[in-house]
Design a protein around this motif. Structure first.
Motif, PDB file in Angstrom:
ATOM      1  N   GLY A   4      22.355  33.879  10.326  1.00 46.42           N
ATOM      2  CA  GLY A   4      21.511  34.592  11.288  1.00 46.42           C
ATOM      3  C   GLY A   4      22.619  35.481  11.856  1.00 46.42           C
ATOM      4  O   GLY A   4      23.986  35.542  11.455  1.00 46.42           O
ATOM      5  N   ASN A   5      22.113  36.131  12.812  1.00 47.96           N
ATOM      6  CA  ASN A   5      22.781  37.160  13.585  1.00 47.96           C
ATOM      7  C   ASN A   5      23.743  36.342  14.419  1.00 47.96           C
ATOM      8  O   ASN A   5      23.793  35.003  14.821  1.00 47.96           O
ATOM      9  CB  ASN A   5      22.205  38.034  14.479  1.00 47.96           C
ATOM     10  N   ARG A   6      24.806  36.928  15.270  1.00 47.67           N
ATOM     11  CA  ARG A   6      25.683  36.374  16.382  1.00 47.67           C
ATOM     12  C   ARG A   6      25.051  35.800  17.382  1.00 47.67           C
ATOM     13  O   ARG A   6      25.739  34.440  17.476  1.00 47.67           O
ATOM     14  CB  ARG A   6      26.583  37.652  16.828  1.00 47.67           C
ATOM     15  N   ASN A   7      24.092  36.203  17.901  1.00 50.41           N
ATOM     16  CA  ASN A   7      23.357  35.270  18.842  1.00 50.41           C
ATOM     17  C   ASN A   7      23.035  33.809  18.356  1.00 50.41           C
ATOM     18  O   ASN A   7      23.063  32.800  19.146  1.00 50.41           O
ATOM     19  CB  ASN A   7      22.203  36.218  19.736  1.00 50.41           C
ATOM     20  N   SER A   8      22.374  33.978  17.141  1.00 52.64           N
ATOM     21  CA  SER A   8      21.800  32.668  16.901  1.00 52.64           C
ATOM     22  C   SER A   8      22.925  31.587  16.409  1.00 52.64           C
ATOM     23  O   SER A   8      22.826  30.528  16.619  1.00 52.64           O
ATOM     24  CB  SER A   8      20.960  32.983  15.441  1.00 52.64           C
ATOM     25  N   ILE A   9      24.082  32.015  15.933  1.00 49.09           N
ATOM     26  CA  ILE A   9      25.205  31.529  15.451  1.00 49.09           C
ATOM     27  C   ILE A   9      25.682  30.583  16.769  1.00 49.09           C
ATOM     28  O   ILE A   9      25.778  29.687  17.205  1.00 49.09           O
ATOM     29  CB  ILE A   9      26.256  32.195  14.752  1.00 49.09           C
ATOM     30  N   LEU A  10      25.938  31.453  17.989  1.00 47.76           N
ATOM     31  CA  LEU A  10      26.656  31.051  19.176  1.00 47.76           C
ATOM     32  C   LEU A  10      25.498  30.086  20.053  1.00 47.76           C
ATOM     33  O   LEU A  10      25.966  29.279  20.313  1.00 47.76           O
ATOM     34  CB  LEU A  10      26.989  32.198  20.043  1.00 47.76           C
ATOM     35  N   ASP A  11      24.422  30.341  19.843  1.00 44.57           N
ATOM     36  CA  ASP A  11      23.347  29.261  20.306  1.00 44.57           C
ATOM     37  C   ASP A  11      23.416  27.892  19.794  1.00 44.57           C
ATOM     38  O   ASP A  11      23.319  27.015  20.187  1.00 44.57           O
ATOM     39  CB  ASP A  11      22.090  29.887  20.120  1.00 44.57           C
ATOM     40  N   ARG A  12      23.596  28.204  18.497  1.00 45.89           N
ATOM     41  CA  ARG A  12      24.034  26.860  17.782  1.00 45.89           C
ATOM     42  C   ARG A  12      25.118  25.963  17.929  1.00 45.89           C
ATOM     43  O   ARG A  12      25.197  24.730  18.308  1.00 45.89           O
ATOM     44  CB  ARG A  12      23.766  27.098  15.906  1.00 45.89           C
ATOM     45  N   LEU A  13      26.168  26.883  18.386  1.00 49.46           N
ATOM     46  CA  LEU A  13      27.412  26.074  18.717  1.00 49.46           C
ATOM     47  C   LEU A  13      27.253  25.545  20.085  1.00 49.46           C
ATOM     48  O   LEU A  13      27.633  24.685  20.550  1.00 49.46           O
ATOM     49  CB  LEU A  13      28.506  27.228  18.637  1.00 49.46           C
ATOM     50  N   TYR A  14      26.744  26.443  21.184  1.00 52.27           N
ATOM     51  CA  TYR A  14      26.857  26.367  22.688  1.00 52.27           C
ATOM     52  C   TYR A  14      25.662  25.487  23.232  1.00 52.27           C
ATOM     53  O   TYR A  14      25.679  24.993  24.472  1.00 52.27           O
ATOM     54  CB  TYR A  14      27.158  27.329  23.377  1.00 52.27           C
ATOM     55  N   ASN A  15      24.659  25.730  22.491  1.00 54.58           N
ATOM     56  CA  ASN A  15      23.228  25.287  23.170  1.00 54.58           C
ATOM     57  C   ASN A  15      22.627  23.748  22.470  1.00 54.58           C
ATOM     58  O   ASN A  15      21.772  23.477  22.954  1.00 54.58           O
ATOM     59  CB  ASN A  15      22.637  25.996  23.502  1.00 54.58           C
ATOM     60  N   GLN A  16      23.182  23.544  21.395  1.00 57.56           N
ATOM     61  CA  GLN A  16      22.641  22.416  20.428  1.00 57.56           C
ATOM     62  C   GLN A  16      23.286  21.490  20.154  1.00 57.56           C
ATOM     63  O   GLN A  16      24.703  21.547  20.293  1.00 57.56           O
ATOM     64  CB  GLN A  16      22.082  23.264  19.099  1.00 57.56           C
ATOM     65  N   PRO A  17      22.957  20.124  19.775  1.00 52.09           N
ATOM     66  CA  PRO A  17      23.753  19.109  19.605  1.00 52.09           C
ATOM     67  C   PRO A  17      24.843  19.126  18.492  1.00 52.09           C
ATOM     68  O   PRO A  17      24.543  20.088  17.391  1.00 52.09           O
ATOM     69  CB  PRO A  17      22.737  17.771  19.446  1.00 52.09           C
ATOM     70  N   LEU A  18      25.806  18.309  18.617  1.00 49.80           N
ATOM     71  CA  LEU A  18      26.709  18.083  17.398  1.00 49.80           C
ATOM     72  C   LEU A  18      27.386  19.387  16.778  1.00 49.80           C
ATOM     73  O   LEU A  18      27.301  19.822  15.561  1.00 49.80           O
ATOM     74  CB  LEU A  18      26.141  17.493  16.241  1.00 49.80           C
ATOM     75  N   PRO A  19      28.072  20.451  17.587  1.00 46.05           N
ATOM     76  CA  PRO A  19      28.750  21.587  17.277  1.00 46.05           C
ATOM     77  C   PRO A  19      29.800  21.346  16.262  1.00 46.05           C
ATOM     78  O   PRO A  19      30.107  22.243  15.345  1.00 46.05           O
ATOM     79  CB  PRO A  19      28.903  22.335  18.484  1.00 46.05           C
ATOM     80  N   ASN A  20      30.252  20.112  16.392  1.00 40.03           N
ATOM     81  CA  ASN A  20      31.438  19.821  15.871  1.00 40.03           C
ATOM     82  C   ASN A  20      31.219  19.689  14.209  1.00 40.03           C
ATOM     83  O   ASN A  20      31.991  20.103  13.371  1.00 40.03           O
ATOM     84  CB  ASN A  20      32.327  18.641  16.149  1.00 40.03           C
ATOM     85  N   ARG A  21      29.960  19.023  14.117  1.00 41.79           N
ATOM     86  CA  ARG A  21      29.640  18.785  12.763  1.00 41.79           C
ATOM     87  C   ARG A  21      29.019  20.227  12.195  1.00 41.79           C
ATOM     88  O   ARG A  21      29.166  20.290  10.986  1.00 41.79           O
ATOM     89  CB  ARG A  21      28.592  17.642  12.564  1.00 41.79           C
ATOM     90  N   TYR A  22      28.406  20.831  12.658  1.00 34.59           N
ATOM     91  CA  TYR A  22      28.286  22.351  12.412  1.00 34.59           C
ATOM     92  C   TYR A  22      29.134  23.050  11.887  1.00 34.59           C
ATOM     93  O   TYR A  22      29.220  23.612  10.951  1.00 34.59           O
ATOM     94  CB  TYR A  22      27.435  23.104  13.605  1.00 34.59           C
ATOM     95  N   LEU A  23      30.385  23.167  12.652  1.00 29.54           N
ATOM     96  CA  LEU A  23      31.657  23.636  12.321  1.00 29.54           C
ATOM     97  C   LEU A  23      32.233  23.120  10.882  1.00 29.54           C
ATOM     98  O   LEU A  23      32.608  23.738  10.144  1.00 29.54           O
ATOM     99  CB  LEU A  23      32.526  23.609  13.323  1.00 29.54           C
ATOM    100  N   ALA A  24      32.265  21.868  10.991  1.00 20.64           N
ATOM    101  CA  ALA A  24      32.933  21.130   9.792  1.00 20.64           C
ATOM    102  C   ALA A  24      32.005  21.390   8.442  1.00 20.64           C
ATOM    103  O   ALA A  24      32.667  21.459   7.340  1.00 20.64           O
ATOM    104  CB  ALA A  24      32.699  19.587  10.020  1.00 20.64           C
ATOM    105  N   ASN A  25      30.936  21.736   8.488  1.00 19.46           N
ATOM    106  CA  ASN A  25      30.198  22.137   7.299  1.00 19.46           C
ATOM    107  C   ASN A  25      30.444  23.345   6.691  1.00 19.46           C
ATOM    108  O   ASN A  25      30.290  23.374   5.623  1.00 19.46           O
ATOM    109  CB  ASN A  25      28.403  22.348   8.089  1.00 19.46           C
ATOM    110  N   PHE A  26      31.050  24.252   7.249  1.00 17.15           N
ATOM    111  CA  PHE A  26      31.925  25.306   6.738  1.00 17.15           C
ATOM    112  C   PHE A  26      33.146  24.956   5.994  1.00 17.15           C
ATOM    113  O   PHE A  26      33.551  25.897   5.352  1.00 17.15           O
ATOM    114  CB  PHE A  26      32.092  26.390   7.793  1.00 17.15           C
TER     115      PHE A  26
END
Length: 245
Positions: free
Chosen positions: A141-163
């Protein structure tokens, strides 16, 4: 999670056909087992579910060492979603350079590579047509949705590792090869070379990132005069063998 929540989760997910009364030992290895207090939260749940079993709860790094080395001393590392490493004497971990987690460290891990890819994507710096491929591959999605996923939702490390898989799928592109080489070089410079007499050991590693990029990892290890031993994707089969013996 507290003990009750763990019991509820296991009751929901363990197979109904599992003969719990016949289980004599349960061995749990986890990334979050960092103190005796946290270990007891899990052990108490396992004792409830397996009333006749002894429950052993310890860190995932020991699982890696046991899977890679058995009862032999040596160097063991994890290169998956995160990073960890140790010296092992055949029974216990004797030395550890702290990886510091994905905020401060985890060099060479899936979250480390994912962070680099996502950062370059958001800054429109991905070369060779990768910008559009990255966006379309992950339906970003857009920049804001990506940053929300990183900073406001659980397990950002797994989100990053997915890439991180993107670098593997496009390893014919020099940019992807270079970030993997750079990440493993940083892993060695910041962690491995700080182990006493590290060149006396073979480099042994478990985890999907180390396994998928084992050719680059081997290249970097040898550039530091460290021969490569065993590199495996998952520890489970070798752990079964360890405990059966």
């Amino acid at each position: 999670m507290d003990t009750a929540a763990i019991v509820a989760s296991l009751n929901q997910n363990l197979p109904e056909t599992l003969p719990r009364e016949e289980v004599s030992e349960v061995h749990f290895y986890g990334a979050g087992v960092s103190s005796p207090q946290k270990a007891e939260v899990i052990a108490a749940a396992l004792r409830q579910l397996f009333p006749k079993a002894t429950a052993t709860v310890t860190e995932d790094l020991l699982a890696a060492a046991r899977a890679l080395l058995g009862h032999k001393p040596g160097f063991a590392a994890i290169l998956g979603t995160g990073t960890n490493s140790c010296l092992y004497d055949g029974q216990k971990i004797t030395y550890n350079v702290d990886s510091l987690g994905y905020f401060l460290g985890d060099e060479g891990s899936g979250s480390y590579f994912g962070k680099r890819l996502l950062r370059d994507y958001l800054r429109n710096l991905l070369p060779d047509g990768l910008q559009e491929k990255f966006r379309d591959t992950y339906s970003l999605g857009n920049r804001n949705s990506i940053l929300d996923r990183l900073y406001n939702q659980p397990l950002p490390n797994r989100y990053l590792a997915n890439f991180a898989k993107f670098a593997y799928d496009h390893n014919n592109v020099s940019y992807c090869r270079e970030i993997v080489l750079e990440g493993f070089e940083t892993f060695f410079q910041n962690l491995v070379v700080h182990y006493p007499n590290f060149q006396d050991y073979t480099f042994n590693c478990v985890g999907s990132v180390g396994y998928n990029f084992r050719d680059v990892l081997t290249q970097v290890a040898r550039s530091h005069d460290m021969e490569v031993g065993k590199i495996i994707r998952s520890p489970i089969d070798d752990l079964v063998t360890f405990h059966e013996k």
